[in-house]
Design a protein around this motif. Structure first.
Motif, mmCIF file in Angstrom:
data_model
loop_
_atom_site.group_PDB
_atom_site.id
_atom_site.type_symbol
_atom_site.label_atom_id
_atom_site.label_comp_id
_atom_site.label_asym_id
_atom_site.label_seq_id
_atom_site.Cartn_x
_atom_site.Cartn_y
_atom_site.Cartn_z
ATOM 1 N N ARG A 133 -10.245 -40.381 -27.849
ATOM 2 C CA ARG A 133 -11.061 -39.462 -28.870
ATOM 3 C C ARG A 133 -11.766 -40.434 -29.962
ATOM 4 O O ARG A 133 -12.960 -40.062 -30.372
ATOM 5 C CB ARG A 133 -9.867 -38.764 -29.448
ATOM 6 C CG ARG A 133 -9.583 -37.156 -28.718
ATOM 7 C CD ARG A 133 -9.226 -36.154 -29.654
ATOM 8 N NE ARG A 133 -8.909 -34.948 -28.891
ATOM 9 C CZ ARG A 133 -7.571 -34.766 -28.538
ATOM 10 N NH1 ARG A 133 -6.518 -35.308 -28.931
ATOM 11 N NH2 ARG A 133 -7.666 -33.582 -27.901
ATOM 12 N N ASN B 13 -14.920 -41.876 -28.413
ATOM 13 C CA ASN B 13 -15.683 -41.059 -27.653
ATOM 14 C C ASN B 13 -15.964 -41.725 -26.396
ATOM 15 O O ASN B 13 -17.088 -41.965 -25.867
ATOM 16 C CB ASN B 13 -17.284 -40.815 -28.537
ATOM 17 C CG ASN B 13 -17.189 -40.106 -29.599
ATOM 18 O OD1 ASN B 13 -16.497 -39.025 -29.623
ATOM 19 N ND2 ASN B 13 -17.900 -40.319 -30.735
ATOM 20 N N ASN C 176 -16.004 -42.596 -22.402
ATOM 21 C CA ASN C 176 -16.622 -42.216 -21.095
ATOM 22 C C ASN C 176 -15.323 -42.193 -20.084
ATOM 23 O O ASN C 176 -15.470 -41.052 -19.166
ATOM 24 C CB ASN C 176 -17.836 -42.556 -20.674
ATOM 25 C CG ASN C 176 -18.992 -42.914 -21.749
ATOM 26 O OD1 ASN C 176 -19.041 -43.943 -22.385
ATOM 27 N ND2 ASN C 176 -19.760 -41.630 -21.869
ATOM 28 N N LYS D 111 -15.137 -34.480 -20.007
ATOM 29 C CA LYS D 111 -15.763 -35.294 -20.895
ATOM 30 C C LYS D 111 -15.535 -36.798 -20.650
ATOM 31 O O LYS D 111 -16.235 -37.273 -20.793
ATOM 32 C CB LYS D 111 -15.470 -35.067 -22.189
ATOM 33 C CG LYS D 111 -15.487 -33.426 -22.608
ATOM 34 C CD LYS D 111 -15.253 -33.294 -24.288
ATOM 35 C CE LYS D 111 -15.134 -31.902 -24.433
ATOM 36 N NZ LYS D 111 -14.711 -31.612 -25.766
#
Length: 211
Positions: A136, A139, A141, A171
């Protein structure tokens, strides 16, 4: 005029000091960091990876190449800040809870970093909460998990479940690796992919990001 092919050769040959010297000379001449990375350093790592795959290079060679790559990358990183093209993607990597093995995981991390990924290495004995929090915050991948024990590999299922529960599914991709693991195990726990070695891990990460 700096011969950047010498940087390629230094990466392939695992020569840290030579790699750093050529990198410094290239910067002094005003050569763009991204040109140095994409044109020579990444290609050098891909070459040693291909040799490893073909049985013409071995784990010590990969480690030395990754070390040379990291030495050059450390010089270039301050010049890349704010350059959005400098990272292929962000990967959070760690050995799962209860497992303290890290040589293989560190090799994979070095190869991924050497091939242009931003890598957040969480170390060993990593809980599902720590994987999720790091993914988190960065961010990420991809979450990349490692296990070397049959007694700890099943914890990977908990991490995959935590990814789903956290709302990160879709995500963040999940890839796994380690001696006792298989592609079938990856499918069974709901991971997005499995790699058997560091070179495969780079190829898999690229594939998952382009999917």
């Amino acid at each position: 005029m700096t011969n950047l092919n010498e940087l390629y050769d230094a990466i392939v040959g695992g020569k840290l000091e030579q790699a750093k010297a050529v990198t410094n000379a290239a910067i002094a001449e005003g050569i763009a960091p991204q040109t140095i990375i994409d044109g020579y350093m990444v290609k050098g790592m891909e070459e040693i990876g291909a040799r490893f795959e073909a049985g013409k290079a071995f784990v010590p060679n990969l480690l030395m190449s990754a070390r040379a790559m990291k030495g050059s990358l450390d010089i270039l990183k301050p010049l890349l800040k704010g350059d959005g093209s400098s990272s292929v993607g962000v990967i959070v990597i760690g050995t799962v809870k209860g497992d303290l093995h890290d040589i293989g995981k560190n090799l994979v991390a070095s190869m991924l970093e050497g091939c242009g990924f931003e890598v957040i290495n969480l170390g060993v004995d990593v809980s599902s909460e720590k994987f999720i929090d790091a993914a988190r915050e960065s961010n990420a991948n991809i979450i990349c998990m490692s296990a070397l024990l049959t007694t700890t590999m099943n914890y990977m299922k908990e991490v995959v479940a935590a990814v789903k529960a956290s709302g990160l599914q879709g995500k963040v991709k999940v890839m796994i690796g380690g001696a006792p693991l298989t592609n079938d195990f990856a499918k069974a726990i709901g991971a997005d992919g499995y790699s058997s070695n560091a070179n495969d891990a780079v190829a898999l990460a690229r594939k998952l990001l382009s999917a």
